[in-house]
Each structure stands twice: as C-alpha cells, then as structure tokens.
Design an enzyme around this catalytic site. Structure first.
Site, PDB file in Angstrom:
ATOM      1  N   CYS A  77       1.005  -1.239  -0.051  1.00  0.00           N
ATOM      2  CA  CYS A  77      -0.081   0.157   0.081  1.00  0.00           C
ATOM      3  C   CYS A  77       0.728   1.446   0.116  1.00  0.00           C
ATOM      4  CB  CYS A  77      -0.838  -0.070   1.125  1.00  0.00           C
ATOM      5  SG  CYS A  77      -1.664   1.549   1.541  1.00  0.00           S
TER       6      CYS A  77
ATOM      7  N   CYS B   4      -0.054   3.898   2.568  1.00  0.00           N
ATOM      8  CA  CYS B   4       0.251   3.530   3.790  1.00  0.00           C
ATOM      9  C   CYS B   4       1.833   3.852   4.273  1.00  0.00           C
ATOM     10  CB  CYS B   4       0.390   1.868   4.123  1.00  0.00           C
ATOM     11  SG  CYS B   4      -1.513   1.388   3.806  1.00  0.00           S
TER      12      CYS B   4
END
Length: 80
Positions: free
Chosen positions: A11, A14
């Site tokens: 991600c 993230c």
C-alpha cells in the site's frame, strides 16, 4: 490510549502515512498492524481499507477512526 495503524506492505498511501506519523509528535503510542500478517486483528476492528488509524483505550475499545491518507493537521484534529 493508543493508535492502531492498519496498513500493508503493498500500500503506497500506507508508506506515506507512516512517514507522516513518524514526523509528528503524537500524544499516544502507535501500534502498526499489517493486515496481511494479522487478519484476525483486522477483522476484529472491521478494517475494510488501508491505511486506517484507530484510536483505542487501554482495553482496546475503539474511540474513533480515520481512513485514508491524511495531512498532519487532519490527524491532529482527529486526535483532539
């Protein structure tokens, strides 16, 4: 209280929020939880997207959550 940070290695947002949190002075410790390595915890909190921040009590009771990439100002407002 502590902040649970749900994320995943794949991600990109993230990774960005990880940097944002590291640069901030936070009032609570952050516990990082990889949703792929800890699906039980992700399921317990009903995580449907990452990154997700969940503010919890010592007992693990959710107080509030924040989903998606956020600015330091948005995170500070969420914490207040």
């Amino acid at each position: 209280m502590k902040i649970l940070k749900f994320s995943a290695d794949w991600c990109t947002p993230c990774r960005r929020i990880k940097t944002v949190l590291e640069e901030m002075e936070l009032p609570y410790p952050v516990e990082s939880i990889d949703i792929d390595k800890n699906p039980e915890k992700s399921g317990e909190y009903g995580i449907r997207g990452v990154p997700t921040l969940v503010l919890v009590t010592k007992e693990g009771k959710e107080q509030r959550r924040l989903v998606g990439i956020k600015t330091p100002a948005e995170i500070q407002e969420w914490l207040s």
